[in-house]
Design a protein around this motif. Structure first.
Motif, PDB file in Angstrom:
ATOM      1  N   GLY A  13      56.376  39.438  23.001  1.00  0.00           N
ATOM      2  CA  GLY A  13      55.191  40.060  23.977  1.00  0.00           C
ATOM      3  C   GLY A  13      55.269  39.505  25.371  1.00  0.00           C
ATOM      4  O   GLY A  13      56.314  39.355  25.613  1.00  0.00           O
ATOM      5  N   LEU A  14      54.054  39.298  25.935  1.00  0.00           N
ATOM      6  CA  LEU A  14      54.411  39.019  27.652  1.00  0.00           C
ATOM      7  C   LEU A  14      55.145  37.685  27.707  1.00  0.00           C
ATOM      8  O   LEU A  14      55.895  37.584  28.651  1.00  0.00           O
ATOM      9  CB  LEU A  14      52.899  38.560  28.116  1.00  0.00           C
ATOM     10  CG  LEU A  14      52.284  39.858  27.933  1.00  0.00           C
ATOM     11  CD1 LEU A  14      50.679  39.737  28.493  1.00  0.00           C
ATOM     12  CD2 LEU A  14      52.747  41.304  28.833  1.00  0.00           C
ATOM     13  N   VAL A  15      55.017  36.570  26.934  1.00  0.00           N
ATOM     14  CA  VAL A  15      55.712  35.255  27.106  1.00  0.00           C
ATOM     15  C   VAL A  15      56.939  35.468  26.636  1.00  0.00           C
ATOM     16  O   VAL A  15      58.173  34.896  27.239  1.00  0.00           O
ATOM     17  CB  VAL A  15      54.963  34.082  26.285  1.00  0.00           C
ATOM     18  CG1 VAL A  15      55.737  32.745  26.428  1.00  0.00           C
ATOM     19  CG2 VAL A  15      53.586  33.938  27.268  1.00  0.00           C
ATOM     20  N   GLY A  16      57.357  35.953  25.446  1.00  0.00           N
ATOM     21  CA  GLY A  16      58.769  35.967  24.776  1.00  0.00           C
ATOM     22  C   GLY A  16      59.645  36.809  25.629  1.00  0.00           C
ATOM     23  O   GLY A  16      60.559  36.684  26.035  1.00  0.00           O
ATOM     24  N   ALA A  43      50.577  52.177  25.713  1.00  0.00           N
ATOM     25  CA  ALA A  43      49.955  53.764  25.648  1.00  0.00           C
ATOM     26  C   ALA A  43      48.856  53.758  27.086  1.00  0.00           C
ATOM     27  O   ALA A  43      48.335  52.859  27.488  1.00  0.00           O
ATOM     28  CB  ALA A  43      48.920  53.935  24.437  1.00  0.00           C
ATOM     29  N   GLU A  44      48.658  55.155  27.607  1.00  0.00           N
ATOM     30  CA  GLU A  44      47.900  55.284  28.522  1.00  0.00           C
ATOM     31  C   GLU A  44      46.331  54.767  28.259  1.00  0.00           C
ATOM     32  O   GLU A  44      45.821  54.762  27.109  1.00  0.00           O
ATOM     33  CB  GLU A  44      47.607  56.573  28.696  1.00  0.00           C
ATOM     34  CG  GLU A  44      48.977  57.484  29.381  1.00  0.00           C
ATOM     35  CD  GLU A  44      49.198  56.907  30.925  1.00  0.00           C
ATOM     36  OE1 GLU A  44      48.154  56.461  31.346  1.00  0.00           O
ATOM     37  OE2 GLU A  44      50.097  57.326  31.543  1.00  0.00           O
ATOM     38  N   ILE A  64      62.285  36.354  39.037  1.00  0.00           N
ATOM     39  CA  ILE A  64      63.203  37.174  38.035  1.00  0.00           C
ATOM     40  C   ILE A  64      63.419  38.906  38.413  1.00  0.00           C
ATOM     41  O   ILE A  64      63.847  39.571  37.436  1.00  0.00           O
ATOM     42  CB  ILE A  64      62.791  36.966  36.583  1.00  0.00           C
ATOM     43  CG1 ILE A  64      61.368  37.309  36.421  1.00  0.00           C
ATOM     44  CG2 ILE A  64      62.741  35.355  36.283  1.00  0.00           C
ATOM     45  CD1 ILE A  64      60.769  37.166  35.010  1.00  0.00           C
ATOM     46  N   GLY A  65      62.715  39.026  39.538  1.00  0.00           N
ATOM     47  CA  GLY A  65      62.819  40.370  39.899  1.00  0.00           C
ATOM     48  C   GLY A  65      62.036  41.401  39.398  1.00  0.00           C
ATOM     49  O   GLY A  65      62.096  42.706  39.701  1.00  0.00           O
ATOM     50  N   LEU A  66      60.690  41.021  39.144  1.00  0.00           N
ATOM     51  CA  LEU A  66      59.721  41.840  38.538  1.00  0.00           C
ATOM     52  C   LEU A  66      58.715  42.235  39.683  1.00  0.00           C
ATOM     53  O   LEU A  66      57.867  42.991  39.553  1.00  0.00           O
ATOM     54  CB  LEU A  66      58.876  41.045  37.374  1.00  0.00           C
ATOM     55  CG  LEU A  66      59.609  41.158  35.936  1.00  0.00           C
ATOM     56  CD1 LEU A  66      58.681  40.476  34.966  1.00  0.00           C
ATOM     57  CD2 LEU A  66      60.068  42.563  35.395  1.00  0.00           C
ATOM     58  N   ALA A  67      58.533  41.475  40.784  1.00  0.00           N
ATOM     59  CA  ALA A  67      57.623  41.726  41.573  1.00  0.00           C
ATOM     60  C   ALA A  67      57.495  43.241  42.254  1.00  0.00           C
ATOM     61  O   ALA A  67      56.391  43.578  42.368  1.00  0.00           O
ATOM     62  CB  ALA A  67      57.487  40.707  42.868  1.00  0.00           C
ATOM     63  N   PRO A  68      58.709  43.830  42.622  1.00  0.00           N
ATOM     64  CA  PRO A  68      58.614  45.111  43.149  1.00  0.00           C
ATOM     65  C   PRO A  68      58.065  45.980  41.970  1.00  0.00           C
ATOM     66  O   PRO A  68      57.343  46.941  42.538  1.00  0.00           O
ATOM     67  CB  PRO A  68      60.069  45.534  43.476  1.00  0.00           C
ATOM     68  CG  PRO A  68      60.505  44.044  43.762  1.00  0.00           C
ATOM     69  CD  PRO A  68      60.099  43.016  42.664  1.00  0.00           C
ATOM     70  N   ARG A  69      58.310  45.967  40.804  1.00  0.00           N
ATOM     71  CA  ARG A  69      57.489  46.670  39.766  1.00  0.00           C
ATOM     72  C   ARG A  69      56.147  46.623  39.742  1.00  0.00           C
ATOM     73  O   ARG A  69      55.354  47.369  39.440  1.00  0.00           O
ATOM     74  CB  ARG A  69      58.183  46.252  38.437  1.00  0.00           C
ATOM     75  CG  ARG A  69      59.719  46.975  37.996  1.00  0.00           C
ATOM     76  CD  ARG A  69      60.176  46.787  36.906  1.00  0.00           C
ATOM     77  NE  ARG A  69      61.438  47.659  36.424  1.00  0.00           N
ATOM     78  CZ  ARG A  69      62.601  47.091  36.754  1.00  0.00           C
ATOM     79  NH1 ARG A  69      62.820  45.821  37.136  1.00  0.00           N
ATOM     80  NH2 ARG A  69      63.721  47.596  36.247  1.00  0.00           N
ATOM     81  N   LEU A  70      55.739  45.229  39.517  1.00  0.00           N
ATOM     82  CA  LEU A  70      54.321  44.876  39.355  1.00  0.00           C
ATOM     83  C   LEU A  70      53.415  45.027  40.809  1.00  0.00           C
ATOM     84  O   LEU A  70      52.084  45.217  40.431  1.00  0.00           O
ATOM     85  CB  LEU A  70      54.303  43.504  39.082  1.00  0.00           C
ATOM     86  CG  LEU A  70      54.669  43.300  37.632  1.00  0.00           C
ATOM     87  CD1 LEU A  70      54.766  41.775  37.123  1.00  0.00           C
ATOM     88  CD2 LEU A  70      53.754  43.872  36.691  1.00  0.00           C
ATOM     89  N   ARG A 112      53.353  44.751  30.441  1.00  0.00           N
ATOM     90  CA  ARG A 112      54.122  45.142  29.464  1.00  0.00           C
ATOM     91  C   ARG A 112      55.280  46.244  30.082  1.00  0.00           C
ATOM     92  O   ARG A 112      56.392  46.126  29.836  1.00  0.00           O
ATOM     93  CB  ARG A 112      53.479  45.574  28.240  1.00  0.00           C
ATOM     94  CG  ARG A 112      52.695  44.648  27.454  1.00  0.00           C
ATOM     95  CD  ARG A 112      52.351  45.087  26.251  1.00  0.00           C
ATOM     96  NE  ARG A 112      51.183  44.060  25.573  1.00  0.00           N
ATOM     97  CZ  ARG A 112      50.052  44.077  25.613  1.00  0.00           C
ATOM     98  NH1 ARG A 112      49.334  45.087  26.143  1.00  0.00           N
ATOM     99  NH2 ARG A 112      49.292  43.084  24.689  1.00  0.00           N
ATOM    100  N   LEU A 113      54.806  47.060  30.725  1.00  0.00           N
ATOM    101  CA  LEU A 113      55.665  48.160  31.273  1.00  0.00           C
ATOM    102  C   LEU A 113      56.582  47.531  31.976  1.00  0.00           C
ATOM    103  O   LEU A 113      57.672  48.099  31.764  1.00  0.00           O
ATOM    104  CB  LEU A 113      54.855  49.156  31.838  1.00  0.00           C
ATOM    105  CG  LEU A 113      54.115  50.383  31.138  1.00  0.00           C
ATOM    106  CD1 LEU A 113      53.028  51.258  32.039  1.00  0.00           C
ATOM    107  CD2 LEU A 113      54.894  51.184  30.418  1.00  0.00           C
ATOM    108  N   ALA A 114      56.427  46.723  33.105  1.00  0.00           N
ATOM    109  CA  ALA A 114      57.379  46.364  33.845  1.00  0.00           C
ATOM    110  C   ALA A 114      58.431  45.384  33.085  1.00  0.00           C
ATOM    111  O   ALA A 114      59.625  45.439  33.321  1.00  0.00           O
ATOM    112  CB  ALA A 114      56.593  45.326  34.985  1.00  0.00           C
TER     113      ALA A 114
END
Length: 404
Positions: A13-16, A43-44, A64-70, A112-114
């Protein structure tokens, strides 16, 4: 073939999954096992399930490099308004201009998508989706799990990240304090006429808090908020069965016209509210993170952030140990993680439980005392700053990954 990794993370999940990505940034490999189908989780549609990401947690995602996606999908939380039944005595937590926001709101789907996109691109993560664990083993030299498919996964350290009902924790015989609040949180997405102005509202009623959380506007300018409404367990089923019109009428009774007309409500869901905290968060070659270790009331929006602090601390400890040649499952490293996270998570859990009970006391006298206390906090800058630092997650002994 021996496909041994450093970590065996049970629960994606989000934490794992954040743990797997943070570990990979430090050169630590992992198996990630999760029963869910990623397609179902991404899902949409917006159903109101959203998370407040504190400043410290945003630093983790940045590191950890997620900021540009989020970044394009988050709504800043410019301030937090706290009120007892919309009566005078409100606290307004608004940072100074140079202090940034109090956090960001994201739909869980976007998080989750990111995470899933980044994990699928990371060679150090072996992701086993739609997989059930049928047996777990922890021994002197390593850990393993056998999947329903017959595949055996091996590693040096097992991580329980399956959430509140963690079978790994229960199988390890780790005891925990637990109680039920006899309330449910009803969650829904709202669209409304006026902008929320990036204000998160926490409105306290005797039955429980009524939270309105600012979400990003749609491309056509439609204003959105996530609703988290706590109701008594005995009233939950009836509230969920209300027609959209009747449900919105009940919502408007509690929030007034601050957002103008509520134009629509998304699908409603609910979950029971309870408290649990484990006696310890480690065992032989085992570490607990997130809700597997501590489940708290959503009153302050700190549940996910508490789990992300676990992630930062555990990765810091493992990376430091592995740098000097220690095995990830080394007892010394687990003891350091236990010392670091055990007390902090317990204090946050106690604080949220205390707030839940304080604001749940019925009666005019109790309400007047609460409002007097809130008015006092409003007038004392040092107290307001302390609460804002707690909301941002920047107080205490922060892991490096949670620092800017």
């Amino acid at each position: 073939m021996n496909n041994r990794q450093d970590l065996l993370i049970l629960g994606g999940g989000l934490v794992g999954m954040t743990l797997a990505l943070a570990a990979a940034r430090k050169g630590i490999s992992s198996h990630v096992v999760d029963r869910a189908d990623p397609a179902d989780l991404t899902a949409e549609g917006f159903d109101g399930r959203a998370s407040a990401i504190s400043t410290a947690s945003w630093n983790l995602f940045t590191n950890i490099g997620l900021a540009p996606r989020l970044e394009p999908h988050g709504s800043p939380i410019a301030s937090i308004a706290v009120t007892d039944q919309m009566k005078p005595g409100e606290i307004d937590f608004t940072p100074e201009d140079n202090e940034g926001t109090l956090g960001r709101m994201f739909a869980n789907r976007e998080l989750r998508l990111a995470l899933f996109e980044a994990a699928s691109e990371e060679p150090l993560i072996n992701w086993h989706a739609k997989a059930n664990v049928v047996s777990r083993q922890r021994g002197e030299h390593g850990v393993s799990a056998i999947l329903e498919s017959g595949e055996e996964l091996t590693a040096s350290l097992m991580i329980a990240a399956e959430g509140r009902g963690s079978p790994t924790r229960d199988e390890a015989g780790i005891t925990f304090a637990k109680w039920d609040y006899s309330h449910r949180a009803i969650i829904a997405g709202l669209t409304h006429e006026r902008s929320h102005e990036q204000v998160a509202w926490e409105i306290f009623y005797p039955a429980g808090p009524f939270a309105l959380l600012p979400m990003l506007d749609l491309p056509d300018g439609t204003h959105r908020s996530a609703l988290v409404w706590t109701v008594d367990e005995k009233d939950a089923a009836g509230t969920l069965k209300l027609s959209d019109r009747a449900f919105l009428a009940e919502v408007e009774k509690r929030m007034g016209t601050m957002f103008g007309e509520i134009t629509s409500v998304g699908p409603r869901s609910s979950y029971p509210l309870g408290f649990h905290h484990t006696a310890k968060i480690t065992d032989q070659r085992l570490a607990l993170i997130g809700d597997a270790a501590h489940g708290i009331h959503p009153i302050a929006g700190q549940g996910l952030n508490l789990g992300l602090r676990d992630v930062g601390a555990l990765v810091d400890v493992l990376a430091d140990g592995m740098r000097i040649g220690l095995d990830p499952g080394d007892a010394q490293l687990l003891a350091r993680y236990e010392r670091w996270r055990g007390l902090d998570s317990f204090m946050v859990a106690l604080a949220t439980d205390g707030l839940t009970r304080l604001f749940g006391i019925p009666g005019k006298t109790a309400s007047a005392v609460r409002r007097l206390g809130m008015a006092g906090v409003q007038r004392v800058p040092v107290l307001k700053d302390w609460f804002m630092d707690e909301a941002r997650g920047v107080s205490g002994d922060l892991p490096e990954l949670l620092k800017a």
